[in-house]
Design a protein around this motif. Sequence first.
Motif, PDB file in Angstrom:
ATOM      1  N   VAL A 157     -17.521   3.004  10.012  1.00 47.16           N
ATOM      2  CA  VAL A 157     -16.323   3.768   9.063  1.00 47.16           C
ATOM      3  C   VAL A 157     -17.616   5.388   8.774  1.00 47.16           C
ATOM      4  O   VAL A 157     -17.785   6.274   9.399  1.00 47.16           O
ATOM      5  CB  VAL A 157     -15.457   3.678   7.935  1.00 47.16           C
ATOM      6  N   ALA A 158     -18.997   4.721   8.239  1.00 48.33           N
ATOM      7  CA  ALA A 158     -19.991   5.776   8.132  1.00 48.33           C
ATOM      8  C   ALA A 158     -20.468   6.062   8.833  1.00 48.33           C
ATOM      9  O   ALA A 158     -20.827   7.207   8.718  1.00 48.33           O
ATOM     10  CB  ALA A 158     -20.724   4.767   7.255  1.00 48.33           C
ATOM     11  N   LEU A 159     -20.781   5.188  10.292  1.00 53.12           N
ATOM     12  CA  LEU A 159     -21.387   6.460  11.346  1.00 53.12           C
ATOM     13  C   LEU A 159     -19.868   7.198  11.790  1.00 53.12           C
ATOM     14  O   LEU A 159     -20.521   8.706  12.176  1.00 53.12           O
ATOM     15  CB  LEU A 159     -21.133   5.498  12.498  1.00 53.12           C
ATOM     16  N   SER A 160     -18.614   6.902  11.685  1.00 57.46           N
ATOM     17  CA  SER A 160     -17.410   7.774  12.151  1.00 57.46           C
ATOM     18  C   SER A 160     -17.203   8.888  10.987  1.00 57.46           C
ATOM     19  O   SER A 160     -17.810  10.326  12.080  1.00 57.46           O
ATOM     20  CB  SER A 160     -16.156   7.756  12.307  1.00 57.46           C
ATOM     21  N   LEU A 161     -18.237   9.197   9.877  1.00 63.82           N
ATOM     22  CA  LEU A 161     -18.376  10.150   8.946  1.00 63.82           C
ATOM     23  C   LEU A 161     -18.969  10.781   8.995  1.00 63.82           C
ATOM     24  O   LEU A 161     -19.235  11.824   9.152  1.00 63.82           O
ATOM     25  CB  LEU A 161     -17.941   9.670   7.809  1.00 63.82           C
ATOM     26  N   LEU A 162     -20.001  10.160  10.290  1.00 61.49           N
ATOM     27  CA  LEU A 162     -21.598  10.840   9.830  1.00 61.49           C
ATOM     28  C   LEU A 162     -21.735  11.903  12.008  1.00 61.49           C
ATOM     29  O   LEU A 162     -22.657  11.857  11.836  1.00 61.49           O
ATOM     30  CB  LEU A 162     -22.848   9.903  10.141  1.00 61.49           C
ATOM     31  N   GLY A 163     -20.581  11.514  12.256  1.00 65.37           N
ATOM     32  CA  GLY A 163     -20.716  12.568  13.184  1.00 65.37           C
ATOM     33  C   GLY A 163     -21.104  11.841  14.751  1.00 65.37           C
ATOM     34  O   GLY A 163     -20.719  12.006  15.525  1.00 65.37           O
ATOM     35  N   VAL A 164     -21.114  10.581  14.651  1.00 62.99           N
ATOM     36  CA  VAL A 164     -21.007   9.261  15.661  1.00 62.99           C
ATOM     37  C   VAL A 164     -20.032   9.320  15.911  1.00 62.99           C
ATOM     38  O   VAL A 164     -18.519   8.678  15.960  1.00 62.99           O
ATOM     39  CB  VAL A 164     -21.950   8.406  15.216  1.00 62.99           C
ATOM     40  N   GLN A 165     -20.269   9.186  17.465  1.00 67.93           N
ATOM     41  CA  GLN A 165     -18.839   8.927  18.462  1.00 67.93           C
ATOM     42  C   GLN A 165     -18.415   7.615  18.457  1.00 67.93           C
ATOM     43  O   GLN A 165     -19.071   6.371  18.874  1.00 67.93           O
ATOM     44  CB  GLN A 165     -18.247   9.617  20.294  1.00 67.93           C
ATOM     45  N   ASP A 166     -16.709   7.621  18.824  1.00 62.25           N
ATOM     46  CA  ASP A 166     -15.783   6.220  18.790  1.00 62.25           C
ATOM     47  C   ASP A 166     -17.399   5.530  19.478  1.00 62.25           C
ATOM     48  O   ASP A 166     -17.547   3.898  19.712  1.00 62.25           O
ATOM     49  CB  ASP A 166     -14.619   5.539  18.964  1.00 62.25           C
ATOM     50  N   GLN A 167     -17.202   6.106  20.648  1.00 64.43           N
ATOM     51  CA  GLN A 167     -17.976   5.147  22.277  1.00 64.43           C
ATOM     52  C   GLN A 167     -19.380   4.381  22.281  1.00 64.43           C
ATOM     53  O   GLN A 167     -19.320   3.823  22.625  1.00 64.43           O
ATOM     54  CB  GLN A 167     -18.096   5.668  23.370  1.00 64.43           C
ATOM     55  N   PHE A 168     -20.155   4.895  20.437  1.00 62.88           N
ATOM     56  CA  PHE A 168     -21.465   4.363  20.371  1.00 62.88           C
ATOM     57  C   PHE A 168     -21.211   3.251  19.040  1.00 62.88           C
ATOM     58  O   PHE A 168     -22.295   3.049  18.997  1.00 62.88           O
ATOM     59  CB  PHE A 168     -22.288   5.392  20.483  1.00 62.88           C
ATOM     60  N   ILE A 169     -20.561   3.140  18.399  1.00 65.89           N
ATOM     61  CA  ILE A 169     -20.347   2.166  16.964  1.00 65.89           C
ATOM     62  C   ILE A 169     -19.655   1.024  18.111  1.00 65.89           C
ATOM     63  O   ILE A 169     -19.007   0.639  18.609  1.00 65.89           O
ATOM     64  CB  ILE A 169     -18.621   3.399  16.606  1.00 65.89           C
ATOM     65  N   PRO A 170     -20.884  -0.354  17.583  1.00 62.54           N
ATOM     66  CA  PRO A 170     -20.753  -1.359  18.458  1.00 62.54           C
ATOM     67  C   PRO A 170     -19.818  -1.780  17.263  1.00 62.54           C
ATOM     68  O   PRO A 170     -18.183  -1.435  16.512  1.00 62.54           O
ATOM     69  CB  PRO A 170     -21.821  -2.194  17.794  1.00 62.54           C
ATOM     70  N   GLN A 171     -18.870  -2.601  18.255  1.00 59.64           N
ATOM     71  CA  GLN A 171     -16.994  -3.062  17.721  1.00 59.64           C
ATOM     72  C   GLN A 171     -17.391  -4.764  16.614  1.00 59.64           C
ATOM     73  O   GLN A 171     -16.958  -4.672  16.191  1.00 59.64           O
ATOM     74  CB  GLN A 171     -16.429  -3.767  19.339  1.00 59.64           C
ATOM     75  N   THR A 172     -18.735  -5.385  17.051  1.00 58.31           N
ATOM     76  CA  THR A 172     -18.853  -7.159  16.212  1.00 58.31           C
ATOM     77  C   THR A 172     -20.460  -6.767  15.623  1.00 58.31           C
ATOM     78  O   THR A 172     -21.427  -5.929  16.712  1.00 58.31           O
ATOM     79  CB  THR A 172     -18.604  -8.109  17.336  1.00 58.31           C
ATOM     80  N   TRP A 173     -20.694  -7.697  15.454  1.00 59.85           N
ATOM     81  CA  TRP A 173     -22.261  -7.477  14.902  1.00 59.85           C
ATOM     82  C   TRP A 173     -23.070  -8.072  16.043  1.00 59.85           C
ATOM     83  O   TRP A 173     -24.381  -8.054  16.128  1.00 59.85           O
ATOM     84  CB  TRP A 173     -22.419  -8.377  14.083  1.00 59.85           C
ATOM     85  N   ALA A 174     -22.721  -8.745  17.076  1.00 61.38           N
ATOM     86  CA  ALA A 174     -22.692  -9.515  18.250  1.00 61.38           C
ATOM     87  C   ALA A 174     -23.327  -7.745  18.894  1.00 61.38           C
ATOM     88  O   ALA A 174     -24.496  -7.560  19.986  1.00 61.38           O
ATOM     89  CB  ALA A 174     -22.235 -10.551  19.254  1.00 61.38           C
TER      90      ALA A 174
END
Length: 403
Positions: free
Chosen positions: A257-274
């Motif tokens: 959520v924090a990354l999204s609020l900072l303007g990072v696109q969903d395609q770059f936000i990791p889905q899991t810690w792995a």
Amino acid sequence: MENLSRRRVLTLGAALGLTSVALEAPSVWSWSSAGSIAHADTVTDPFQVWDPAAEQVAAQLLADGSIPAVNAAWNSWRLNRDPLPAGMPAYLTSYLQQVNKLPTWADPAKLAKAQALYKRLSGYLFISESLGSGFLSTVIPREARSVYWSAGGANMQDRAAKTFTFGYDLHNEKAFDPTGSFITTANKTRLVHAMVRKLLPLSPHFQATADQPLPISNGDILVTFHSVATVAYNNLEKWGVRTTASEEVADLHAWQVALSLLGVQDQFIPQTWADAKAQAQQMLWPRVAPTAEGNDLAQKLLDAVKGLGTDLSTGFVSEMVRYLIGDTYWSWLGLPTDLISRALIKVNWPIYVAFREGSTLIVPSSFNLFDGFVRGISMMYLNNGASATQTPITLPSANRPGA
């Protein structure tokens, strides 16, 4: 500070015997968005993606001279529930009305679990993030140069306090609640990034070593995420701090959520810690290197951390930094050595954490020292958070003097 050049950086790397590390070029981007929350399967380089919506607002603010008025208006805009303040240009209000909210995919239950987790682990996180990640940022060349030549680099104590505001607001048990502050803080920070993108290209000193059209790309924000969140995740695991699988999912979700609020696109936000660890292997560790700017910031950051609430020796704090970021990166920064503190930390910190976590009955001889240290670092955050109006997140209108 003398003029900087690639030759000087090469000389520094060679003198440290680190040339092969310092000059290792990042590989061609290959991380697939199949490992992202977008659930797609494309390969797009995040270092070539910025934040045009925020940048357009930043350009308008610079053009019409509204920054002082906006900073004044922001004094009353603190909590997530606060209405957008009066006194801002209509185009800024319109932009904030669109972005000043959680993404549609945010999960309230996971965010609530993350907030509870952060309350329990706040001391460990503050140690990892203020000392570990704070100093690790100074060996990430793009980040170090962006900070150094921007307005914040001229006053590291103020810059550190504002960074602590971001960390405090994210880890606060009310972070995403109406009475919390993180949504507001993240949107202010996003606009600060956009302002820096407009201002830094005007600096000939910054441009002398720039290797991308604009600073603070989506990729650069993700590098910072990994140097903070992924490193903290690894530290908790290494120290034996107990977390459940659902707590780990919740922790990552708060950062998503924090990354999204900072303007990072969903395609770059990791889905899991792995997925996050795999991404960090490609985008963080190949990009660390010593720079003259980073070394200067590290020395000032050491003074800033001391000035924000710890009463332990500079040598102890420096050796704790060494313990957190490792010998190689620490040696690049030229921080002071304290052999007694180094031995004490290496032996007793793992025992201290194990005792606090209830996995050993052995009480380390330095329990009171470490307990006071954790409390001191925590209060450094908490005091800043409690008096955030003293260190507000404000929009810059210029670069570092002389930049």
